[in-house]
Design a protein around this motif. Sequence first.
Motif, short mmCIF file in Angstrom:
data_model
loop_
_atom_site.label_atom_id
_atom_site.label_comp_id
_atom_site.label_asym_id
_atom_site.label_seq_id
_atom_site.Cartn_x
_atom_site.Cartn_y
_atom_site.Cartn_z
N LEU A 55 0.83 -1.21 0.00
CA LEU A 55 0.00 0.00 0.00
C LEU A 55 0.86 1.26 0.00
O LEU A 55 0.59 2.21 -0.74
N ARG A 56 1.89 1.28 0.84
CA ARG A 56 2.77 2.45 0.89
C ARG A 56 3.45 2.68 -0.45
O ARG A 56 3.57 3.83 -0.90
N THR A 83 -1.07 -10.54 -2.54
CA THR A 83 -1.31 -9.39 -1.67
C THR A 83 -2.30 -8.41 -2.32
O THR A 83 -3.19 -7.88 -1.66
N VAL A 84 -2.16 -8.19 -3.63
CA VAL A 84 -3.09 -7.31 -4.33
C VAL A 84 -4.50 -7.88 -4.27
O VAL A 84 -5.47 -7.15 -4.04
N SER A 90 -10.48 -6.34 0.20
CA SER A 90 -10.72 -5.46 1.35
C SER A 90 -11.10 -4.05 0.92
O SER A 90 -11.41 -3.21 1.78
N GLY A 91 -11.02 -3.76 -0.37
CA GLY A 91 -11.43 -2.46 -0.87
C GLY A 91 -10.35 -1.38 -0.83
O GLY A 91 -10.65 -0.21 -1.01
N TYR A 92 -9.08 -1.79 -0.64
CA TYR A 92 -8.00 -0.80 -0.55
C TYR A 92 -7.36 -0.47 -1.89
O TYR A 92 -6.77 0.60 -2.05
N VAL A 93 -7.42 -1.39 -2.85
CA VAL A 93 -6.86 -1.14 -4.18
C VAL A 93 -7.84 -1.63 -5.23
O VAL A 93 -8.74 -2.42 -4.95
N THR A 94 -7.62 -1.15 -6.43
CA THR A 94 -8.38 -1.61 -7.59
C THR A 94 -7.42 -1.75 -8.75
O THR A 94 -6.31 -1.20 -8.72
N ARG A 106 -2.89 -1.93 -14.07
CA ARG A 106 -2.09 -1.29 -13.04
C ARG A 106 -2.87 -1.31 -11.74
O ARG A 106 -4.10 -1.36 -11.74
N ILE A 107 -2.13 -1.23 -10.64
CA ILE A 107 -2.74 -1.25 -9.31
C ILE A 107 -2.84 0.19 -8.84
O ILE A 107 -1.87 0.94 -8.87
N GLN A 108 -4.02 0.55 -8.36
CA GLN A 108 -4.28 1.92 -7.92
C GLN A 108 -5.00 1.89 -6.57
O GLN A 108 -5.82 1.02 -6.32
N LEU A 109 -4.69 2.85 -5.72
CA LEU A 109 -5.38 2.95 -4.44
C LEU A 109 -6.81 3.40 -4.65
O LEU A 109 -7.10 4.22 -5.52
N THR A 110 -7.70 2.90 -3.82
CA THR A 110 -9.06 3.41 -3.74
C THR A 110 -9.06 4.52 -2.69
O THR A 110 -8.05 4.76 -2.03
N ASP A 111 -10.18 5.17 -2.51
CA ASP A 111 -10.28 6.18 -1.45
C ASP A 111 -10.00 5.53 -0.09
O ASP A 111 -9.32 6.12 0.75
#
Length: 166
Positions: A55-56, A83-84, A90-94, A106-111
């Motif tokens: 995430l970081r 991990t992705v 869990s709703g942390y990335v999309t 590509r992996i992107q953060l959600t709100d």
Amino acid sequence: MATSPLPAAPAASPEVAEIERALNRITYLSTRARQHERLMALAGVPLDRAAVALLRQVADSEPLRSGELANRLGVEASHVTRTVQQLQKSGYVTRVPDPDDGRAQRIQLTDAGRLAVEAIRDAGARGMQLALEAWSTEDLRQLATLFHRMVDDFLARAALVEEGEG
């Protein structure tokens, strides 16, 4: 094709040996399971260490392909994929389409992911603030400057080694 071994590095100066020792100590302290659990409790984010590292990294350089994330984290691609998947559930990335290659994602953060990273960083900074409260503002600035300089030099050295020049 056989690769030649890297040339032996010169013996470390006593100052560099002490820096290496101090870095090992701080790494150990910051990566202990108990410390991680405490940080996650303060942040209110129930994630394991691998998920937090990912995430970081995404927060600092998003969006990235899974392979690039694996490279930057120094782990196997399969590890990043698992991990992705966990973070996506869990709703942390999309996953978003790669604008350079329609077949890739590509992996992107959600709100929620951005909020989680902010909470983790805030909790970590508050703990560090308490530990360093007796330090002057100037000492803190100098330490931050030197840490950034050291990391930049480490990255530059790693790039040279990867290119076979070092």
